[in-house]
Design an enzyme around this catalytic site. Structure first.
Site, PDB file in Angstrom:
ATOM      1  N   TYR A 147     -10.483   1.052   8.842  1.00 28.37           N
ATOM      2  CA  TYR A 147     -11.614  -0.153   8.738  1.00 28.37           C
ATOM      3  C   TYR A 147     -11.389  -0.103  10.007  1.00 28.37           C
ATOM      4  CZ  TYR A 147     -13.742  -4.638   6.437  1.00 28.37           C
ATOM      5  OH  TYR A 147     -14.909  -5.647   6.688  1.00 28.37           O
ATOM      6  N   ASN A 176     -12.220 -14.325   5.734  1.00 24.69           N
ATOM      7  CA  ASN A 176     -11.485 -14.198   4.310  1.00 24.69           C
ATOM      8  C   ASN A 176     -12.902 -14.638   3.644  1.00 24.69           C
ATOM      9  OD1 ASN A 176      -9.415 -13.426   4.967  1.00 24.69           O
ATOM     10  ND2 ASN A 176      -8.988 -12.337   3.518  1.00 24.69           N
TER      11      ASN A 176
HETATM   12  N1  UDP Z   1      -2.957 -10.401  -2.290  1.00 23.94           N
HETATM   13  C1  UDP Z   1      -2.587 -10.565  -3.530  1.00 23.94           C
HETATM   14  N2  UDP Z   1      -2.700 -10.729  -4.406  1.00 23.94           N
HETATM   15  C2  UDP Z   1      -3.716  -9.704  -4.384  1.00 23.94           C
HETATM   16  C3  UDP Z   1      -4.415  -9.688  -4.132  1.00 23.94           C
HETATM   17  C4  UDP Z   1      -4.505  -9.859  -2.331  1.00 23.94           C
HETATM   18  O1  UDP Z   1      -1.175 -11.537  -3.285  1.00 23.94           O
HETATM   19  O2  UDP Z   1      -4.129  -9.622  -5.785  1.00 23.94           O
HETATM   20  C5  UDP Z   1      -2.813 -10.770  -1.386  1.00 23.94           C
HETATM   21  C6  UDP Z   1      -2.658  -9.822   0.326  1.00 23.94           C
HETATM   22  O3  UDP Z   1      -1.684  -9.158   0.052  1.00 23.94           O
HETATM   23  C7  UDP Z   1      -3.343 -10.299   1.760  1.00 23.94           C
HETATM   24  C8  UDP Z   1      -4.087 -11.325   1.116  1.00 23.94           C
HETATM   25  O4  UDP Z   1      -3.722 -11.886  -1.210  1.00 23.94           O
HETATM   26  O5  UDP Z   1      -1.415 -11.323   2.014  1.00 23.94           O
HETATM   27  C9  UDP Z   1      -5.848 -11.411   1.165  1.00 23.94           C
HETATM   28  O6  UDP Z   1      -5.857 -10.197   0.530  1.00 23.94           O
HETATM   29  P1  UDP Z   1      -7.154  -9.534   0.286  1.00 23.94           P
HETATM   30  O7  UDP Z   1      -7.123  -7.655   0.316  1.00 23.94           O
HETATM   31  O8  UDP Z   1      -8.219 -10.634  -0.242  1.00 23.94           O
HETATM   32  O9  UDP Z   1      -7.744 -10.153   2.112  1.00 23.94           O
HETATM   33  P2  UDP Z   1      -7.623  -9.158   3.460  1.00 23.94           P
HETATM   34  O10 UDP Z   1      -7.630 -10.314   4.080  1.00 23.94           O
HETATM   35  O11 UDP Z   1      -5.406  -8.550   3.205  1.00 23.94           O
HETATM   36  O12 UDP Z   1      -8.782  -8.180   3.609  1.00 23.94           O
END
Ligand code: UDP
Length: 320
Positions: A147, A176
């Site tokens: 990605y 985000n």
């Molecule tokens: N995350 C979490 N639990 C979940 C999904 C995501 O703790 O069920 C954490 C993930 O490890 C990251 C943050 O939340 O640190 C944001 O993750 P997301 O997948 O939403 O987006 P990213 O910014 O990583 O692309």
């Protein structure tokens, strides 16, 4: 009335953009293969005479013969859950070959083209908050590279078309974003926590919850994307777009537990590889050039998003 092609038009952001631009009296050509998009997201506009849905995968050339004025490229799996694993090679192809095909289409139509890039191009950032001049710290062989590097290569292609072919390009780096019409199985943190809360299941925090993210409500993001597309020709970006209010994942979990009013407990899980520690956009450039800043605070945006998922269950009989 402009003719606007939206690649990725049935996805979370694409469906919001399609509705907004249609409402602003444009003709919309929505291109999607529904890999992560859903036709249900655009159901309310499918019968509009100024809206056309074309089922197509942008890694194949597009032979759309219309006088297209503007192209938005939002087509790419965007959630780590969807772009990792078996979709990783496809994700790179979508970003790189898909962008090439759309750039060619823009060239033929003499259309302006906007690329939905990402904060992921900064990788594990060593500069905080992230400013556009920061070149990033991406692991080129990690599980997020398909990605991150795909999107970085797409930015590079956009600038080569700008330099070699004088194409009118625009690049936004999206941080985000959350809101209604996220997929139930999207896998990202806001929708995961809300759905887990509504189901009374454990709220799954990866690591100790100290990682940070800055969450932008979808309406704010769509507004600035449109402003960017219609900005002065010389302003190519890249420009960061997102909400600069930063929260730890633990703070987010606590907020959602309170708002959903659930008995869910927090469960701490292993951290995924290469998960960036912190992420927060410096939005001074968007503020100066596009006269924009987000107006929807996290509390208000979460309320609307929780409402959406609740309604989905009640009205569509959706089984969580
Ligand atoms: N995350 C979490 N639990 C979940 C999904 C995501 O703790 O069920 C954490 C993930 O490890 C990251 C943050 O939340 O640190 C944001 O993750 P997301 O997948 O939403 O987006 P990213 O910014 O990583 O692309």
């Amino acid at each position: 009335m402009k003719t606007i092609l939206i690649a990725g038009g049935t996805g979370f952001l694409g469906s919001h953009l399609s509705k907004r631009l249609l409402n602003d009296e444009n003709k919309i050509i929505c291109v999607d293969n529904n890999y992560t998009g859903r036709i249900e997201n655009i159901e309310s506009i499918l019968s509009n005479p100024n809206f056309e849905f074309v089922e197509h995968d942008i890694i194949e050339p597009l032979d759309i013969l219309s006088n297209i004025d503007q192209i938005y490229n939002l087509a790419c799996p965007a959630s780590p859950k969807h772009y990792q694993g078996k979709a990783s090679i496809y994700t790179t192809k979508t970003s790189v070959i898909g962008s090439l095909n759309l750039l060619e289409l823009a060239k033929i139509n003499n259309a302006r083209i906007l690329q939905a890039s990402t904060s992921e191009i900064y990788g594990e950032p060593l500069v905080h908050p992230q400013i556009e001049s920061y070149k990033g710290n991406v692991n080129p062989i990690g599980i997020r590279a398909c990605y991150d590097e795909g999107k970085r290569c797409a930015e590079s292609l956009f600038f080569d078309y700008y330099r070699e072919h004088s194409l009118e390009i625009k690049i936004v780096r999206i941080f985000n974003t959350y809101g209604p019409f996220m997929n139930v199985d999207d896998g990202r943190v806001v929708s995961n926590f809300i759905i887990q809360g509504l189901k009374g299941e454990d709220i799954t925090i990866h690591g100790d919850g100290s990682k940070t993210r800055s969450f932008c409500y979808v309406d704010d993001l769509i507004e600035v994307m449109i402003r960017m597309m219609n900005s002065e020709k010389s302003f190519t970006g890249p420009v960061n777009i997102g909400n600069p209010n930063e929260f730890t994942i633990h703070e987010l979990a606590e907020k959602i537990i309170t708002k959903v009013n659930t008995n869910s407990k927090i469960a701490y899980k292993d951290l995924p590889l290469d998960d960036p520690s912190q992420r927060c956009p410096d939005i001074s450039l968007a503020n100066n050039k596009l006269n924009w800043k987000p107006v929807v605070e996290l509390n208000e945006g979460l309320d609307k998003t929780i409402e959406y998922f609740k309604n989905l269950i009640e009205n569509e009989g959706f089984i969580l």
